[in-house]
Design a protein around this motif. Structure first.
Motif, PDB file in Angstrom:
ATOM      1  N   PHE A  32       0.831  -1.204   0.000  1.00  0.00           N
ATOM      2  CA  PHE A  32       0.000   0.000   0.000  1.00  0.00           C
ATOM      3  C   PHE A  32       0.866   1.254   0.000  1.00  0.00           C
ATOM      4  O   PHE A  32       0.698   2.159  -0.820  1.00  0.00           O
ATOM      5  N   PHE A  33       1.832   1.294   0.888  1.00  0.00           N
ATOM      6  CA  PHE A  33       2.627   2.513   0.998  1.00  0.00           C
ATOM      7  C   PHE A  33       3.514   2.712  -0.235  1.00  0.00           C
ATOM      8  O   PHE A  33       3.791   3.838  -0.631  1.00  0.00           O
ATOM      9  N   ASN A  34       3.944   1.618  -0.852  1.00  0.00           N
ATOM     10  CA  ASN A  34       4.715   1.759  -2.088  1.00  0.00           C
ATOM     11  C   ASN A  34       3.902   2.454  -3.176  1.00  0.00           C
ATOM     12  O   ASN A  34       4.446   3.220  -3.963  1.00  0.00           O
ATOM     13  N   ARG A  73      14.881   4.741  -4.369  1.00  0.00           N
ATOM     14  CA  ARG A  73      15.476   3.567  -4.995  1.00  0.00           C
ATOM     15  C   ARG A  73      16.885   3.901  -5.526  1.00  0.00           C
ATOM     16  O   ARG A  73      17.830   3.120  -5.349  1.00  0.00           O
ATOM     17  N   ALA A  74      17.024   5.089  -6.093  1.00  0.00           N
ATOM     18  CA  ALA A  74      18.348   5.513  -6.580  1.00  0.00           C
ATOM     19  C   ALA A  74      19.335   5.610  -5.413  1.00  0.00           C
ATOM     20  O   ALA A  74      20.497   5.205  -5.514  1.00  0.00           O
ATOM     21  N   LYS A 106      20.846  -4.859  -3.831  1.00  0.00           N
ATOM     22  CA  LYS A 106      20.230  -5.998  -4.500  1.00  0.00           C
ATOM     23  C   LYS A 106      18.695  -5.859  -4.479  1.00  0.00           C
ATOM     24  O   LYS A 106      18.032  -6.043  -5.498  1.00  0.00           O
ATOM     25  N   ASP A 107      18.163  -5.517  -3.309  1.00  0.00           N
ATOM     26  CA  ASP A 107      16.715  -5.303  -3.213  1.00  0.00           C
ATOM     27  C   ASP A 107      16.256  -4.228  -4.197  1.00  0.00           C
ATOM     28  O   ASP A 107      15.238  -4.380  -4.855  1.00  0.00           O
ATOM     29  N   ARG A 114      13.666  -6.028  -6.448  1.00  0.00           N
ATOM     30  CA  ARG A 114      12.396  -6.125  -5.753  1.00  0.00           C
ATOM     31  C   ARG A 114      11.461  -5.044  -6.292  1.00  0.00           C
ATOM     32  O   ARG A 114      11.852  -3.887  -6.433  1.00  0.00           O
ATOM     33  N   ALA A 115      10.216  -5.417  -6.571  1.00  0.00           N
ATOM     34  CA  ALA A 115       9.255  -4.441  -7.107  1.00  0.00           C
ATOM     35  C   ALA A 115       9.005  -3.329  -6.082  1.00  0.00           C
ATOM     36  O   ALA A 115       8.957  -2.148  -6.427  1.00  0.00           O
ATOM     37  N   ASP A 116       8.848  -3.704  -4.826  1.00  0.00           N
ATOM     38  CA  ASP A 116       8.542  -2.719  -3.795  1.00  0.00           C
ATOM     39  C   ASP A 116       9.791  -2.323  -3.017  1.00  0.00           C
ATOM     40  O   ASP A 116      10.661  -3.152  -2.746  1.00  0.00           O
ATOM     41  N   LEU A 117       9.840  -1.049  -2.666  1.00  0.00           N
ATOM     42  CA  LEU A 117      10.863  -0.627  -1.698  1.00  0.00           C
ATOM     43  C   LEU A 117      10.570  -1.325  -0.384  1.00  0.00           C
ATOM     44  O   LEU A 117       9.413  -1.451   0.012  1.00  0.00           O
ATOM     45  N   ARG A 118      11.646  -1.740   0.281  1.00  0.00           N
ATOM     46  CA  ARG A 118      11.441  -2.280   1.626  1.00  0.00           C
ATOM     47  C   ARG A 118      11.179  -1.136   2.594  1.00  0.00           C
ATOM     48  O   ARG A 118      11.923  -0.158   2.599  1.00  0.00           O
TER      49      ARG A 118
END
Lengths: 755, 755
Positions: free
Chosen positions: A448-450, A470-471, A483-484, A488-492
């Motif tokens: 949701f937050f992503n 992400r950058a 790596k994430d 990974r589609a979503d930011l952690r």
């Protein structure tokens, strides 16, 4: 070949990743919890919301509210609460000020002097600056002190203990140094300040000084205030040393609200007060003390940026520390503003930020609070022009956060049952500045937050705040974060420890929570000092309030989506992945400890430490440890499997997107937002029952720093193997309960469509 | 189970690893190059050698020789040479003083002043101390300067460049800072000082200051002299800035001896002098300059321990630097003492240490030199009582090491042919102190040297110096060093770069060489300053000369075994392993660069650097690089295979231990000690033909720091792919030549036994 491939790939990524964040478009992106038409309407609402945000309000409110010190019990603190309440009312909110009555000690006497080998009296005074308009309001300022230090009058030799965490004492012990009966001096940083005095007392010290080394936030970081942003020589960090990892809130009313007539503990018996007197000091005051220490050199990693040789002591520096406090009860004023939902008025979305400060508090807390206020104003405006939230929207401005989350905790404890019944999510902010998105919270809200972060544009770059973050991860992140960020589609989002008002909501009540801010490009050493001012903020933190505004856009969107969603946008696969990752981490932790312990046992048996030791210095071998047993992780693994399956089932059902009756939706919503409560254990964590969440908790020896799967992880770290096995079972049970609730939600979500 | 296993294993290891080093025993351990009876005799000789070593000699000679400054051209320097020559003669050596005539500039004028934004004149003077007996001999001391700086008179803005290595300039460029036309100020450390001025000039700077930051050897490390061992405020490090990575020795006679009438270059055209004026300064002189810099903050890793905010500049600090030197030719006095071998007089074992200092030089070079002298004395004593070495033993005390290995290089160049014909090995020492064994050298001597280290007892612990070093690696080593220390029978010796007199012998002439010292427990910031004195040494470096003595035991043993061996104790399997390891490293280097370059290319194409950059600061994206091609390593792999096979064959043959005729032994010895010469290439390394060894060289941009497989490694590091391919072939050819020689040695060693 490679190069062409890379460029092509990069071009494709450019198109997909770096497009500006989208505001409503012809074909809006899907929105969790909304169908297509609902999403289109929501995007339109958010565009209206953005359009009405006014930077001038942010600036004006900060200037007004930061114009005088506004700590707990101050006239300006009460005035700020009433000012906000007036605004909320004028914006159409049902507004009240809820009052709790809490213990709030302030200094009556503070003496710090070196009595040997030379005389020195610490000034304990921050210097007002002509360049800072509010720094001279000396009469209204709280002096520099650590709140909830006990009274004391002690004289002893000094020992330098680095950051004062348990590992540092192990290093001292290897050097033959014991702090029993000594006064320790620790640097700020490395762990939450309350840990320093707690551990010092556990180790037998009779007093504790905490100073700000210029390496950490003074001249080593950059020019000092007012030339630059960093801590000047006389600056000192106020702050609470309440043992919050045991329980936050009023120390006299553990686990229940501190209403006017509540039963209270005698403050001298309150378990969360310090056991020894503690005082924060500036590096100006610390330098003569540190320079007078002899004994071995401090380990390299301990040394700061003062122009001295950092020795450990003990002595010959001997200091006298005398502290006495006014142990008063003060009212704290929580401002609560409510806009009732028209479809699910009993589902509450709470948005909060504290309003009390240590001094003028422009950055902490007003930078987050003014964003909240502007969100409330615009939501109120939208409501005046016809829109109504489906769910109830609440804005909360907490008092007494600084001394120990007093306002929010007491309010949460007072209203616990109702909150667990009604609250969908709690969205927190605190200080924020120019830079990058930092978000932590319940991982059931990660997806949701992503989507929220995908849809907000960074004010400095024409890309989304998500892409900018992400950058950042790709370039500055740890290898794992890099790596994430690639795969990974979503930011952690991070996990929540302690440090702001979300703590009682998530860790005690099991309410899904988030904490969000921006940072990394502001500068400063002003934290909890008289220099955290409007002047400082507008020079060094967020001069044009662009990031205050983007915080309002972010949190406003999050709140509006939650109150408007057709079905609440919880998602469980990211949560399942994340908990599985924590599981892998704790297993790896035990495995690494086993390898390290075996290695050390062998080195000890071979007397290698003796072989290496310099005979002119003391460096004892490290303490031997028992071999690390293999733990039974199977209950956790089995629970994680069930979690994964239930999360997958729920995702599949929701993808099928059957239409549901209003009653089913209401039932589903409640299962969703109360799922987090399944993660609480009745017993709470070992030795701190107030903390009931089995997935997230502040570390008992880190304070702010989160420990995930805390029951298991801390047992392993402290080599309590029986407790680790016990906690694996308890955590597994919590995960199983949660998975069961998700399965029930999936069953409701797949019930026959509405007729 | 585990625990018991560990303890049992540890007990076994205790027995095997921690037994005291053995002096002659009933059944002596095998000794490479000796049969059983030869080994027994050798052990007996070594016991006699140890018994006669006298600590008082070490102390007395150091005190006498350090009593006055003894740099090149000084009266005391000449006096020390004559003193030593007299001693060597008295001990029975055929002794001579060989003189070369070398360029040796000394300061005529030194001016450093800040002309803006404020005025400051640097003192450029080290303060004598009452607590240090020789620090006040001001009239005889060379002033603080960098030898072989050119003359100059420049005024320009200042830029702080960290350690002044190429990577630092890349970081400056990303911050938009160009040093063209500026004066740079670099910290000492991170690379050899001559690199700093070389790179600064390459980047367009017009002057260079090098200062000693207190973080590196001042108060941050410990109390300053005379309270402690570290550099006081006025201390400055003298030192050569000759471009030794191009060629060492007299800059006017490249590649040939600087005899009295040798043809000389015009000093203004000598390629190894600096291109810009360079001056070393103290942190007392540096602080006002650094404090006056503005511009961006220096990256965190660059900041030192001065109580200032480290900015990069350029300016507003503007400095005037004026230097003029006396460009004189001076004699250098190499003392050469010879004890002729009675069986193979034409096989020479050389043992060397320099005798010149920058000032009083107690530690550098006398701590190593007095050990050499005592070794010579005792060997002379042994010879007087009947023993004669089979091979010729030579002791060499070099002059002019400090300005650029002048004495040793000119002597090596003058006698090149004869040395390549006769020298079995060159054993070097330089400064040494209390602590752990550090050994580097030709890996054909690694196994031999491990036996030496196994048989010498550490003076502080009742274990061998080898076991103490192994314990050091196990506890303080890198993960790789820890693994080696667990799994490898032999301690790894390092590879030789530059930094002392072994350089011409190994890198130019291909003579097997070693450099040995002890360290890690001495303390100090006295290096190349007036504080490197007898007083300092006996308080902080090796107060009772125990490690000077153990150095003599170690090097004396090494020399005595080499001169006495039945067959020279060269061994090629350790060498083969080591070169294979270097091969793996350079492949890994290219692979990692490929991955990093791809990653960066992608980040650049995606504009991630722009996305992250703070718009209020300059931080340009890094420079793009071409993709890293796959290199053809097969020639090297094939050569390594041949090397491995030949080494194995030789080992097998020697294990069979056939008895050989005297003539065969002589032939075999020569093949063995000249094998290293097969590793030289005629062309030398790219752009520096003086360096001919294809396995070891000082780095062109690191100076002291060794580069193994230097032709390949530096081509890869500098992304010269065609050159890398070329150097792979050239290195492979050298390894093949070497393998061929080892095969020939194996053939000779397996020839029919003596009748």
């Amino acid at each position: 070949m490679l190069k062409r491939y890379s460029l092509l790939l990069a071009a494709a990524l450019l198109a997909s990743h770096l497009a500006p964040a989208q505001t409503p478009a012809a074909e809006p992106k899907p929105l969790l919890g909304f169908d297509a038409s609902g999403a289109a309407a929501q995007y339109q609402l958010e565009a209206q919301f953005d359009a009405q945000l006014k930077t001038d309000n942010l600036r004006d409110w900060m200037k007004r509210m930061a114009s005088r010190p506004h700590h707990v019990g101050s006239p300006h603190g009460k005035d700020n609460a009433e000012f906000m309440a007036g605004l909320f009312k004028s914006w159409g909110y049902d507004t009240r000020i809820d009052v709790s009555y809490v213990l709030f000690p302030t200094p009556k006497l503070r003496v710090l002097e070196m009595v040997a080998p030379t005389q020195f009296k610490a000034s304990l005074t921050e210097k007002p600056l002509a360049e800072d308009a509010t720094s001279g309001l000396t009469a209204e300022q709280l002096p520099t002190y650590n709140c909830f230090s006990k009274d004391g009058d002690v004289t002893a030799e000094l020992v330098f203990v680095n950051y004062g965490v348990p590992k540092n004492y192990e290093e001292l012990e290897r050097r033959g140094i014991n702090v029993k009966g000594k006064i320790v001096i620790a640097k700020y940083g490395g762990a939450w300040r309350g840990i320093k005095s707690k551990v010092a007392a556990e180790k037998g010290a009779i007093g504790c000084l905490i100073y700000s080394d210029p390496k950490d936030d003074g001249y080593w970081q950059g020019d000092v205030y007012p030339k630059g942003a960093f801590k000047p020589e006389s600056g000192a960090q106020r702050g609470s040393v309440l043992d919050m990892p045991t329980y936050p809130g009023d120390p006299l009313t553990p686990g229940y609200g501190s209403t006017k007539n509540a039963k209270r503990l005698d403050y001298k018996k309150a378990p969360t007060l310090t056991q020894i007197p503690v005082l924060p000091i500036s590096y100006g005051d610390a330098q003569p003390l540190l320079a007078a220490l002899a004994g071995p050199m401090a380990p390299e990693a301990w040394r700061g940026a003062l122009p001295i040789s950092y020795h450990l002591g003990p002595g010959p520096a001997k200091v006298h520390l005398q502290l006495a406090f006014n142990w008063k009860t003060e009212p704290v004023y929580n401002v609560i503003a409510t806009l009732k939902g028209n479809l699910y008025p009993d589902q509450w979305v709470m948005r909060g930020n504290h309003h009390d400060a240590w001094v003028n508090g422009a950055s902490d807390p007003l930078s987050g609070l003014v964003a909240l206020m502007e969100e409330a104003r615009v939501a109120g405006e939208l409501a005046k022009t016809g829109w109504r939230p489906k769910r109830t929207l609440m804005f909360c401005a907490w008092d007494g956060e600084e001394p120990g989350l007093l306002g929010s905790t007491e309010w949460a404890e007072t209203n616990a049952k109702q909150l667990q019944k009604n609250v969908v999510a709690y969205l927190n902010t605190d200080n924020s500045e120019r830079g990058f998105l930092f978000a932590s919270g319940s991982h059931t809200l990660e997806k949701f937050f992503n989507q929220v972060a995908r849809d907000v544009t960074d004010p400095q770059k024409n890309i989304s705040i998500s892409d900018r973050r992400r950058a950042y991860d790709l370039i500055n992140g740890s290898p794992e974060a890099q790596k994430d960020a690639r795969d990974r589609a979503d930011l952690r989002i991070g996990a929540l420890g302690a440090g702001s008002d979300y703590s009682p909501y998530i860790q005690h009540l099991g309410i899904p929570s988030m904490n969000v801010g921006f940072g990394g490009e502001g500068e400063g050493g002003e934290y909890h000092s008289i220099y955290d001012s409007f002047d400082h903020f507008t020079r060094f933190k967020d001069p044009n309030f662009a990031y205050c505004k983007v915080l309002a856009q972010t949190m406003g969107r999050a709140a509006l989506r939650l109150v408007n969603a057709d079905v609440l946008p919880f998602e469980f696969q990211n949560f399942s992945n994340t908990v599985a990752k924590y599981g892998t981490e704790v297993k790896q932790l035990a495995d690494n400890m086993r390898i390290e312990t075996e290695k050390q046992t062998r080195l000890l048996a071979e007397k290698r430490y003796e072989a290496v030791a310099d005979p002119t210095e003391t460096l004892l071998p490290p303490k031997a440890h028992e071999a690390v047993p293999y733990l039974n992780f199977s209950p956790l693994d089995n629970a994680l499997l069930k979690l994964e399956q239930s999360a997958q089932t729920y995702a599949l059902v929701r993808k099928g997107n059957p239409s549901l009756t209003a009653a089913r939706k209401r039932e589903l919503d409640q299962l969703l937002y109360q799922a987090e409560q399944q993660l609480l254990s009745t017993e709470g964590l070992p030795r701190r029952p107030w903390y009931r969440h089995q997935i997230y908790a502040p570390g008992f020896y880190t304070g702010y720093g989160v420990k995930t799967l805390p029951g298991i992880r801390e047992a392993v770290e402290e080599r309590k193997w029986a407790e680790a096995d016990e906690q694996i079972k308890r955590t597994a049970a919590a995960v199983e309960r949660f998975a069961g609730q998700v399965s029930r939600a999936a069953a409701v979500a797949s019930s026959p469509p509405a007729q």
